[in-house]
Write a protein that holds these residues in place. Structure first.
Motif, PDB file in Angstrom:
ATOM      1  N   LEU A 417       0.861  -1.179   0.000  1.00 45.57           N
ATOM      2  CA  LEU A 417       0.000   0.000   0.000  1.00 45.57           C
ATOM      3  C   LEU A 417       0.899   1.231   0.000  1.00 45.57           C
ATOM      4  O   LEU A 417       2.002   1.195   0.552  1.00 45.57           O
ATOM      5  CB  LEU A 417      -0.901   0.044   1.240  1.00 45.57           C
ATOM      6  N   ARG A 419       2.229   4.871   1.157  1.00 44.16           N
ATOM      7  CA  ARG A 419       2.261   5.536   2.459  1.00 44.16           C
ATOM      8  C   ARG A 419       1.198   6.624   2.536  1.00 44.16           C
ATOM      9  O   ARG A 419       0.615   6.853   3.609  1.00 44.16           O
ATOM     10  CB  ARG A 419       3.653   6.127   2.709  1.00 44.16           C
ATOM     11  N   GLN A 421      -1.747   6.512   1.106  1.00 44.60           N
ATOM     12  CA  GLN A 421      -3.005   5.811   1.372  1.00 44.60           C
ATOM     13  C   GLN A 421      -3.140   5.482   2.845  1.00 44.60           C
ATOM     14  O   GLN A 421      -4.178   5.734   3.469  1.00 44.60           O
ATOM     15  CB  GLN A 421      -3.064   4.501   0.576  1.00 44.60           C
ATOM     16  N   VAL A 422      -2.084   4.915   3.392  1.00 46.03           N
ATOM     17  CA  VAL A 422      -2.114   4.473   4.787  1.00 46.03           C
ATOM     18  C   VAL A 422      -2.298   5.658   5.724  1.00 46.03           C
ATOM     19  O   VAL A 422      -3.030   5.572   6.721  1.00 46.03           O
ATOM     20  CB  VAL A 422      -0.817   3.697   5.125  1.00 46.03           C
ATOM     21  N   MET A 425      -5.867   6.534   6.365  1.00 39.52           N
ATOM     22  CA  MET A 425      -6.765   5.496   6.863  1.00 39.52           C
ATOM     23  C   MET A 425      -6.830   5.471   8.386  1.00 39.52           C
ATOM     24  O   MET A 425      -5.815   5.618   9.065  1.00 39.52           O
ATOM     25  CB  MET A 425      -6.293   4.116   6.387  1.00 39.52           C
ATOM     26  N   ILE A 430      -7.560   0.322   7.926  1.00 40.19           N
ATOM     27  CA  ILE A 430      -6.331  -0.337   7.450  1.00 40.19           C
ATOM     28  C   ILE A 430      -6.309  -1.807   7.867  1.00 40.19           C
ATOM     29  O   ILE A 430      -5.734  -2.652   7.166  1.00 40.19           O
ATOM     30  CB  ILE A 430      -5.070   0.394   7.953  1.00 40.19           C
ATOM     31  N   GLU A 433      -8.262  -3.262   5.000  1.00 42.56           N
ATOM     32  CA  GLU A 433      -7.524  -3.154   3.733  1.00 42.56           C
ATOM     33  C   GLU A 433      -6.332  -4.113   3.687  1.00 42.56           C
ATOM     34  O   GLU A 433      -5.982  -4.641   2.634  1.00 42.56           O
ATOM     35  CB  GLU A 433      -7.031  -1.714   3.529  1.00 42.56           C
ATOM     36  N   SER A 434      -5.718  -4.333   4.840  1.00 41.55           N
ATOM     37  CA  SER A 434      -4.548  -5.218   4.885  1.00 41.55           C
ATOM     38  C   SER A 434      -4.933  -6.689   4.966  1.00 41.55           C
ATOM     39  O   SER A 434      -4.083  -7.567   4.795  1.00 41.55           O
ATOM     40  CB  SER A 434      -3.680  -4.860   6.095  1.00 41.55           C
ATOM     41  N   ARG A 465      -3.283   7.357  13.806  1.00 41.21           N
ATOM     42  CA  ARG A 465      -2.977   7.171  12.395  1.00 41.21           C
ATOM     43  C   ARG A 465      -1.523   6.714  12.256  1.00 41.21           C
ATOM     44  O   ARG A 465      -0.636   7.198  12.956  1.00 41.21           O
ATOM     45  CB  ARG A 465      -3.165   8.483  11.604  1.00 41.21           C
ATOM     46  N   TRP A 471       6.883   3.458  10.170  1.00 36.83           N
ATOM     47  CA  TRP A 471       7.462   2.777   9.012  1.00 36.83           C
ATOM     48  C   TRP A 471       8.906   2.421   9.314  1.00 36.83           C
ATOM     49  O   TRP A 471       9.749   3.295   9.536  1.00 36.83           O
ATOM     50  CB  TRP A 471       7.396   3.665   7.766  1.00 36.83           C
ATOM     51  N   VAL A 489       2.774  -4.515   5.922  1.00 31.29           N
ATOM     52  CA  VAL A 489       2.404  -3.545   4.883  1.00 31.29           C
ATOM     53  C   VAL A 489       3.686  -2.940   4.327  1.00 31.29           C
ATOM     54  O   VAL A 489       4.451  -2.293   5.048  1.00 31.29           O
ATOM     55  CB  VAL A 489       1.490  -2.441   5.453  1.00 31.29           C
TER      56      VAL A 489
END
Length: 493
Positions: A417, A419, A421-422, A425, A430, A433-434, A465, A471, A489
């Motif tokens: 995905l 970053r 987008q994430v 969310m 998420i 989505e994941s 969030r 990350w 992700v």
């Protein structure tokens, strides 16, 4: 040959490439003072016997035949899938023992026989495959044969076998090459005339099906003739004198030997034999390996009804490794003899240490590391260990993003995905989505109960969030629900 202590030092050196790997899965240690030995002097048939890997031989003369000098051996696999599985691994190990000791090894992919289906061990007839599926599976197994022997040579050398300059030739063939040139009339006239129906019916693979409600079709009934012709063809074209297979292949193997004895390639050959040629000089042999089951009688290589594949895109490195880690204590010593090239002395050393502290599962981890290196290569061991470290909830503080991505490269737990987008969310979205949760309502319940984790740290704020600090090296983050449901992700471009 290196001692087991030396081998495990190499494991630990490999593992330390991942600086964060500090869990107990990396702390298993072995000590050994095994005296090295020159393993290449061992007759591979006797080696297999010592390891408990010989169910039967068609003649005791096979040992003398192998002692007399380099020979050729083959084993066939029908392409029922695009990958081999753990049930095939034991016969591959049988071939590897011959290969590393200088004998020619032939892997046969049944591009022709795969369209028929072997009735051996089957209660019903196999569903036919489309031509496209068959071709795809043939290509996959052909490549896997080649890769297995390449990695097997490297694994053997890492275990002290003097393979360089001694390993035999490896050849992969497709029996469609010769069957594609034969018409039905040619086959019946040239091969069928040598087969006796009474003998064919008496073979276990046919007899059991004849006595079943499903019966057996003529197509499957003829399978033993096709495999017999495979052996006949390789005997004459490649000088292949030995066929290796599971114990359920005994009837098919002996059918091939019968055909070799009855059907001569040329008139001149028949004259030579009729004039008293040494039978041992022209003999063909069969060697079978026991069909493996666990100590509880379950078929080896089956996990909840699913095969454990040798292709990491079908069974991840983590799942492959964990299959062996879960081996029962009653089976692990036997499997170390079957699936590794460790000596009996090294295996005894492992089992002694294991029995002293069985809760550490020392033998299971040794088995898992050995088989992972054999099948997937030395780098795969550190990847499997890192995946184990991550998926058992250990700290990810020192884990590198690239190492995580490499370890889960073909794992279905990793998705991509962006970053951006994430960042937009909510955590419940998420989670959906994941693939971590099936619905937002399920995800919200999970968050409220404190069962949602980001990089193995509990996410307590439902409004949180995922941001820059989540990350790992800007490339990946790890999501978890409960104790064992994970998704990674990966930041896509």
């Amino acid at each position: 040959m290196r001692s087991f202590a030396t081998i495990t030092t190499a494991w630990r050196r490999q593992a330390t490439r991942t600086a964060s790997c500090r869990s107990t899965y990396f702390a298993v240690r072995f000590n050994s003072s095994v005296t090295p030995r020159h393993v290449n002097n061992t007759n591979p048939v006797q080696e297999l016997q010592q390891r408990g890997l010989v169910a039967a031989m068609t003649s005791p003369d096979l040992v003398d035949h192998v002692n007399a000098g380099p020979t050729a051996i083959y084993c066939g696999v029908d392409p029922t899938a695009s990958s081999l599985h753990l049930g095939n691994l034991v016969t591959l190990l049988g071939l590897l023992h011959f290969h590393i000791k200088g004998h020619t090894t032939i892997g046969l992919v049944g591009g022709a026989t795969g369209s028929i289906g072997d009735p051996s061990g089957k209660s019903t007839e196999r569903q036919p495959m489309s031509a496209a599926t068959l071709a795809h599976n043939v290509a996959g197994i052909d490549a896997q044969f080649q890769q297995f022997f390449k990695r097997g040579r490297a694994y053997a050398q890492n275990r002290g076998y003097e393979v360089e300059g001694h390993g035999g030739k490896v050849k992969v063939v497709n029996n469609k090459t010769w069957f594609g040139k034969l018409s039905a009339l040619d086959f019946l006239g040239d091969v069928g005339r040598y087969a006796r129906v009474g003998t064919m019916i008496a073979r276990d693979s046919v007899k059991s099906r004849l006595e079943s409600p499903q019966g057996i079709s003529f197509t499957e009934f003829s399978y033993q003739l096709l495999q017999a012709y495979d052996f006949w063809y390789l005997y004459h074209e490649d000088g292949c004198r030995i066929q290796l297979g599971g114990s359920d292949q005994w009837g098919n193997i002996t059918a091939g030997i019968d055909l070799i004895h009855k059907k001569k390639k040329t008139t001149e050959e028949q004259v030579i034999i009729s004039n008293g040629a040494d039978e041992k000089a022209i003999a063909a042999y069969g060697l079978t390996i026991p069909l493996l089951t666990t100590s509880t009688g379950e078929k080896f290589g089956k996990s909840a009804g699913n095969a454990v594949w040798l292709d990491e895109r079908m069974t991840s490195l983590f799942d492959f490794y964990q299959f062996f880690v879960k081996t029962a204590d009653a089976d692990v010593g036997r499997y170390l003899h079957y699936f590794t090239l460790l000596t009996s002395e090294q295996i005894q050393d492992v089992m002694t240490q294991h029995n002293a502290e069985p809760e550490k599962r020392i033998a299971q981890h040794a088995l898992a590391k050995e088989t992972t290196e054999l099948v997937h290569g030395v780098d795969a061991v550190s990847k499997a260990l890192l995946a184990t470290h991550v998926l058992f909830g250990a700290s990810l503080e020192n884990v590198k993003g690239k190492e995580l991505i490499d370890a889960f490269e073909h794992d279905s737990r990793m998705i991509s995905l962006s970053r951006d987008q994430v960042a937009e969310m909510s955590l419940d979205r998420i989670a959906v989505e994941s693939g971590l949760c099936s619905s937002k309502s399920e995800a919200k319940k999970l968050l409220k109960s404190g069962g949602f984790y980001i990089n193995n740290i509990k996410a307590a704020d439902t409004a949180y969030r995922i941001g820059e600090k989540d990350w790992i090296d800007g490339t990946v983050c790890v999501l978890r629900s409960g104790k064992s449901n994970y998704k990674l992700v990966r930041a896509s471009p």
